[in-house]
Design a protein around this motif. Structure first.
Motif, PDB file in Angstrom:
ATOM      1  N   VAL A 138       0.865  -1.183   0.000  1.00  0.00           N
ATOM      2  CA  VAL A 138       0.000   0.000   0.000  1.00  0.00           C
ATOM      3  C   VAL A 138       0.896   1.226   0.000  1.00  0.00           C
ATOM      4  O   VAL A 138       1.628   1.472   0.969  1.00  0.00           O
ATOM      5  CB  VAL A 138      -0.927   0.016   1.232  1.00  0.00           C
ATOM      6  N   ARG A 139       0.862   2.005  -1.055  1.00  0.00           N
ATOM      7  CA  ARG A 139       1.780   3.129  -1.211  1.00  0.00           C
ATOM      8  C   ARG A 139       1.502   4.249  -0.227  1.00  0.00           C
ATOM      9  O   ARG A 139       0.339   4.546   0.083  1.00  0.00           O
ATOM     10  CB  ARG A 139       1.670   3.698  -2.641  1.00  0.00           C
ATOM     11  N   HIS A 140       2.556   4.829   0.300  1.00  0.00           N
ATOM     12  CA  HIS A 140       2.420   6.010   1.153  1.00  0.00           C
ATOM     13  C   HIS A 140       1.801   7.133   0.316  1.00  0.00           C
ATOM     14  O   HIS A 140       2.224   7.379  -0.818  1.00  0.00           O
ATOM     15  CB  HIS A 140       3.806   6.434   1.666  1.00  0.00           C
ATOM     16  N   ALA A 144       6.337   8.531  -2.678  1.00  0.00           N
ATOM     17  CA  ALA A 144       6.188   7.458  -3.653  1.00  0.00           C
ATOM     18  C   ALA A 144       7.066   6.259  -3.363  1.00  0.00           C
ATOM     19  O   ALA A 144       6.734   5.129  -3.725  1.00  0.00           O
ATOM     20  CB  ALA A 144       6.477   7.991  -5.055  1.00  0.00           C
ATOM     21  N   GLY A 145       8.193   6.455  -2.712  1.00  0.00           N
ATOM     22  CA  GLY A 145       9.106   5.356  -2.461  1.00  0.00           C
ATOM     23  C   GLY A 145       8.871   4.615  -1.162  1.00  0.00           C
ATOM     24  O   GLY A 145       9.676   3.754  -0.792  1.00  0.00           O
ATOM     25  N   ARG A 146       7.772   4.921  -0.468  1.00  0.00           N
ATOM     26  CA  ARG A 146       7.519   4.298   0.825  1.00  0.00           C
ATOM     27  C   ARG A 146       6.156   3.610   0.833  1.00  0.00           C
ATOM     28  O   ARG A 146       5.263   3.962   0.063  1.00  0.00           O
ATOM     29  CB  ARG A 146       7.563   5.345   1.939  1.00  0.00           C
ATOM     30  N   LEU A 147       6.018   2.632   1.730  1.00  0.00           N
ATOM     31  CA  LEU A 147       4.768   1.913   1.894  1.00  0.00           C
ATOM     32  C   LEU A 147       4.171   2.212   3.262  1.00  0.00           C
ATOM     33  O   LEU A 147       4.894   2.406   4.243  1.00  0.00           O
ATOM     34  CB  LEU A 147       4.983   0.403   1.765  1.00  0.00           C
ATOM     35  N   GLN A 243       1.851   3.137  10.285  1.00  0.00           N
ATOM     36  CA  GLN A 243       2.061   4.520  10.689  1.00  0.00           C
ATOM     37  C   GLN A 243       2.391   5.389   9.461  1.00  0.00           C
ATOM     38  O   GLN A 243       3.158   4.986   8.603  1.00  0.00           O
ATOM     39  CB  GLN A 243       3.193   4.622  11.705  1.00  0.00           C
ATOM     40  N   VAL A 244       1.799   6.557   9.420  1.00  0.00           N
ATOM     41  CA  VAL A 244       2.061   7.492   8.333  1.00  0.00           C
ATOM     42  C   VAL A 244       2.572   8.789   8.943  1.00  0.00           C
ATOM     43  O   VAL A 244       1.880   9.441   9.721  1.00  0.00           O
ATOM     44  CB  VAL A 244       0.781   7.774   7.520  1.00  0.00           C
TER      45      VAL A 244
END
Length: 246
Positions: A138-140, A144-147, A243-244
């Motif tokens: 699930v993309r952050h 763009a490079g993090r989940l 966590q976001v």
């Protein structure tokens, strides 16, 4: 077998791990998706959708597939009180929010009928899979490079609606304005027909879409609100903390 084609405006990738899977069945899958694009695209003037929108077709004599798609659109329009609508005021008929998941799910059924037991079909980031375990990231919503999370998927589907790829493109049909209460919303469901439509419909509802989608049978969700809060149902099958960070 691994294969990627650009259809309906996005990449569609297929992986089948069954050694005896016939290549002709993959040809049939992509031929079906191209047929869907020709029939349902709101950007092709000769499509059935555009011809209906211009009043050139009898609404009572449509193809069974278009009748089914419009029925799905009406189902979610009613369920959301008009927030989700394939016929937004002042705009052309556009059933794309229903067509994508519906058509790819039917494509998955074609694969199963051809003997596929373990496969993953990814249509622009929305996934239907069988014979897992598979792992779907699930993309952050802001990096763009993090989940945010990784969804273990055995037999089922996962779809995400978000603002990061196409901006504020999902409109609230009740107001005609962009829905901005969420940054992203991911739904898991037994089929991609459900997962994709529910993700878009819930996103159109904004923050109210989270409890609405959570109450639907078979649906689990992971949402990031505009103020960067993470909301998830207890049954959302994700690995990781979820966590976001801003």
């Amino acid at each position: 077998m691994r294969r990627v084609e650009h259809v309906m405006g996005f990449p569609v990738s297929l992986r089948v791990d069954d050694e005896d899977f016939p290549a002709a069945a993959a040809d049939g899958l992509f031929a079906w998706l191209r047929e869907v694009d020709a029939r349902f695209s709101p950007f092709r003037e000769d499509s059935e959708v555009c011809r209906l929108d211009r009043g050139e077709l009898d609404p009572d004599r449509l193809s069974p597939h278009l009748t089914e798609v419009l029925g799905l659109g009406e189902r979610y329009r009613t369920a959301t009180g008009g927030a989700f609508d394939v016929r937004l005021p002042g705009r052309r008929l556009d059933p794309c929010a229903v067509v994508k998941g519906w058509s790819v799910q039917k494509g998955a059924e074609l694969l199963r009928a051809a003997g596929a037991r373990r496969f993953c079909l990814n249509a622009g980031g929305d996934v239907v899979a069988a014979g897992g375990p598979w792992r779907v990231g699930v993309r952050h919503p802001e990096h763009a490079g993090r989940l945010c999370a990784v969804v273990p998927l055995t037999d089922g589907a996962v779809a995400t609606s978000a603002r990061y790829a196409r901006g504020d493109h999902i409109l609230d049909g009740r107001t005609g304005r962009p829905s901005t209460g969420l940054l992203s919303l991911t739904v898991t469901a037994p089929t991609l027909t459900e997962a994709d439509a529910v993700a878009t419909a819930a996103f159109a509802l904004g923050a109210d879409g989270v409890p609405w989608a959570a109450a639907l049978p078979g649906c689990e969700l992971f949402a990031v609100t505009a103020d960067r809060r993470v909301l998830r149902t207890p049954g959302f099958p994700a690995d990781g903390s979820g966590q976001v960070a801003a």
